[in-house]
Design an enzyme around this catalytic site. Sequence first.
Site, PDB file in Angstrom:
ATOM      1  N   LEU A  44       0.894  -1.114   0.407  1.00  0.00           N
ATOM      2  CA  LEU A  44      -0.377   0.310  -0.175  1.00  0.00           C
ATOM      3  C   LEU A  44       0.889   0.994   0.053  1.00  0.00           C
ATOM      4  O   LEU A  44       2.370   1.140   0.345  1.00  0.00           O
ATOM      5  CB  LEU A  44      -0.648   0.120   1.527  1.00  0.00           C
ATOM      6  CG  LEU A  44      -2.460  -1.135   1.537  1.00  0.00           C
ATOM      7  CD1 LEU A  44      -2.447  -0.890   2.632  1.00  0.00           C
ATOM      8  CD2 LEU A  44      -3.038  -1.133   0.010  1.00  0.00           C
ATOM      9  N   SER A  45       0.201   2.544  -0.671  1.00  0.00           N
ATOM     10  CA  SER A  45       0.863   4.032  -0.572  1.00  0.00           C
ATOM     11  C   SER A  45       1.504   3.945   1.244  1.00  0.00           C
ATOM     12  O   SER A  45       0.261   3.959   1.875  1.00  0.00           O
ATOM     13  CB  SER A  45       0.168   4.502  -0.964  1.00  0.00           C
ATOM     14  OG  SER A  45       0.337   6.088  -0.426  1.00  0.00           O
ATOM     15  N   SER A  47       3.470   2.100   2.880  1.00  0.00           N
ATOM     16  CA  SER A  47       3.897   0.933   4.265  1.00  0.00           C
ATOM     17  C   SER A  47       5.199   0.676   4.002  1.00  0.00           C
ATOM     18  O   SER A  47       5.578   0.220   5.067  1.00  0.00           O
ATOM     19  CB  SER A  47       3.461  -0.759   2.879  1.00  0.00           C
ATOM     20  OG  SER A  47       3.480  -0.634   2.007  1.00  0.00           O
ATOM     21  N   GLY A  48       5.481   1.747   3.327  1.00  0.00           N
ATOM     22  CA  GLY A  48       7.501   1.815   3.508  1.00  0.00           C
ATOM     23  C   GLY A  48       8.343   1.611   2.340  1.00  0.00           C
ATOM     24  O   GLY A  48       9.458   0.733   2.354  1.00  0.00           O
ATOM     25  N   LYS A  49       7.584   1.236   1.555  1.00  0.00           N
ATOM     26  CA  LYS A  49       8.336   0.333  -0.010  1.00  0.00           C
ATOM     27  C   LYS A  49       9.904   1.479  -0.245  1.00  0.00           C
ATOM     28  O   LYS A  49      10.521   0.959  -0.867  1.00  0.00           O
ATOM     29  CB  LYS A  49       7.555   0.867  -1.584  1.00  0.00           C
ATOM     30  CG  LYS A  49       6.154  -0.328  -1.434  1.00  0.00           C
ATOM     31  CD  LYS A  49       5.315  -0.381  -2.427  1.00  0.00           C
ATOM     32  CE  LYS A  49       4.537   0.948  -3.037  1.00  0.00           C
ATOM     33  NZ  LYS A  49       3.818   1.713  -1.551  1.00  0.00           N
ATOM     34  N   SER A  50       9.268   2.543  -0.925  1.00  0.00           N
ATOM     35  CA  SER A  50      10.471   3.775  -0.761  1.00  0.00           C
ATOM     36  C   SER A  50      11.573   4.006   0.386  1.00  0.00           C
ATOM     37  O   SER A  50      12.575   3.740  -0.384  1.00  0.00           O
ATOM     38  CB  SER A  50      10.091   5.167  -1.742  1.00  0.00           C
ATOM     39  OG  SER A  50       9.163   5.295  -2.075  1.00  0.00           O
ATOM     40  N   SER A 117       1.972  -1.668  -7.594  1.00  0.00           N
ATOM     41  CA  SER A 117       1.797  -2.973  -8.620  1.00  0.00           C
ATOM     42  C   SER A 117       0.359  -3.612  -7.714  1.00  0.00           C
ATOM     43  O   SER A 117       0.825  -5.003  -7.232  1.00  0.00           O
ATOM     44  CB  SER A 117       2.953  -3.827  -8.393  1.00  0.00           C
ATOM     45  OG  SER A 117       3.098  -3.919  -7.960  1.00  0.00           O
TER      46      SER A 117
HETATM   47  P1  ADP Z   1       5.701   3.642   0.178  1.00  0.00           P
HETATM   48  O1  ADP Z   1       7.218   4.153  -0.401  1.00  0.00           O
HETATM   49  O2  ADP Z   1       5.350   2.860   0.514  1.00  0.00           O
HETATM   50  O3  ADP Z   1       4.233   4.950  -0.380  1.00  0.00           O
HETATM   51  P2  ADP Z   1       6.975   5.554   2.036  1.00  0.00           P
HETATM   52  O4  ADP Z   1       8.341   4.977   2.158  1.00  0.00           O
HETATM   53  O5  ADP Z   1       7.311   6.712   1.447  1.00  0.00           O
HETATM   54  O6  ADP Z   1       6.095   4.767   1.543  1.00  0.00           O
HETATM   55  O7  ADP Z   1       6.838   5.769   3.760  1.00  0.00           O
HETATM   56  C1  ADP Z   1       6.582   5.236   4.371  1.00  0.00           C
HETATM   57  C2  ADP Z   1       6.424   6.167   6.301  1.00  0.00           C
HETATM   58  O8  ADP Z   1       6.992   5.106   6.850  1.00  0.00           O
HETATM   59  C3  ADP Z   1       8.556   6.562   5.928  1.00  0.00           C
HETATM   60  O9  ADP Z   1       7.824   7.778   6.706  1.00  0.00           O
HETATM   61  C4  ADP Z   1       8.636   5.471   6.902  1.00  0.00           C
HETATM   62  O10 ADP Z   1       9.601   6.918   7.905  1.00  0.00           O
HETATM   63  C5  ADP Z   1       8.065   5.224   7.948  1.00  0.00           C
HETATM   64  N1  ADP Z   1       8.018   4.005   8.512  1.00  0.00           N
HETATM   65  C6  ADP Z   1       7.798   3.316   9.663  1.00  0.00           C
HETATM   66  N2  ADP Z   1       8.139   2.426   9.461  1.00  0.00           N
HETATM   67  C7  ADP Z   1       8.936   1.631   8.256  1.00  0.00           C
HETATM   68  C8  ADP Z   1       9.820   0.531   8.263  1.00  0.00           C
HETATM   69  N3  ADP Z   1       9.424  -0.895   9.161  1.00  0.00           N
HETATM   70  N4  ADP Z   1       9.870   0.652   6.695  1.00  0.00           N
HETATM   71  C9  ADP Z   1       9.665   1.734   5.762  1.00  0.00           C
HETATM   72  N5  ADP Z   1       8.892   2.461   6.651  1.00  0.00           N
HETATM   73  C10 ADP Z   1       8.812   2.590   8.051  1.00  0.00           C
END
Ligand code: ADP
Length: 216
Positions: A44-45, A47-50, A117
């Site tokens: 999900l948006s 979720s932490g991918k980037s 995706s």
């Molecule tokens: P996505 O790319 O999935 O849309 P982002 O990486 O942009 O998500 O954002 C995820 C947010 O969640 C960030 O602010 C990050 O600091 C926080 N976060 C908290 N725990 C985690 C984790 N275990 N892995 C990745 N991000 C995390």
Amino acid sequence: MNPMIRRESQPKSQHITWMCGKVTTQQREVRNGHPSCVLWLTGLSASGKSTIATELERQLFNRGNQVCMLDGDNVRHGLCSDLGFSQEDRTENIRHIGEVAKLVASHGLICITAFISPYRADRELVRKLLPEGRFFEVYVNAPIEVCEARDPKGLYAKVRANEIKNFTGISAPYEAPEHPELELRTDVLGPDECVGRILEYLDGFEESWRSVQVKS
Ligand code: ADP
């Protein structure tokens, strides 16, 4: 259905011939000292991918690996700037990215991708583009309530204000992976632990690749 979207693997053009280069993927891998693959992060948006992808890329680069990262919003600025968020466009977006990831991996790199995706069939299509055992699906998993509370780009707030339509997990589906190579619960693990799990997985992959190199 948009007639411009082709799902079949047959090209539209005729009289085209595949041209093979003189440097193989295997030669590139041997020179790099590690195997190539695609690490496909899905979730999900927010979720932490980037977050995971950028740190993973940094750590792989620092240990001397050849690595490339493709990120969701970035490709929509260029390669996929003509695509939106309808189901057809999302499918076409992932097909484009899948082809780029295949190209990158075929040149000996570790390709990390960070895209929502949301459709299982689209991800499976990319898996089929890659040689067996070179596509690793990484499910970056956090409950939607957690993602919404994080909301690093303010997107969930815009969805609630009716400013964004077709938003994954709220007004558009997310089909969770059924058999991912890795699942990272980002509501339980910290970012560093998540990156560590992927590195561990890659170490195992590299080890089995190395043992095949030694035998042959
Ligand atoms: P996505 O790319 O999935 O849309 P982002 O990486 O942009 O998500 O954002 C995820 C947010 O969640 C960030 O602010 C990050 O600091 C926080 N976060 C908290 N725990 C985690 C984790 N275990 N892995 C990745 N991000 C995390």
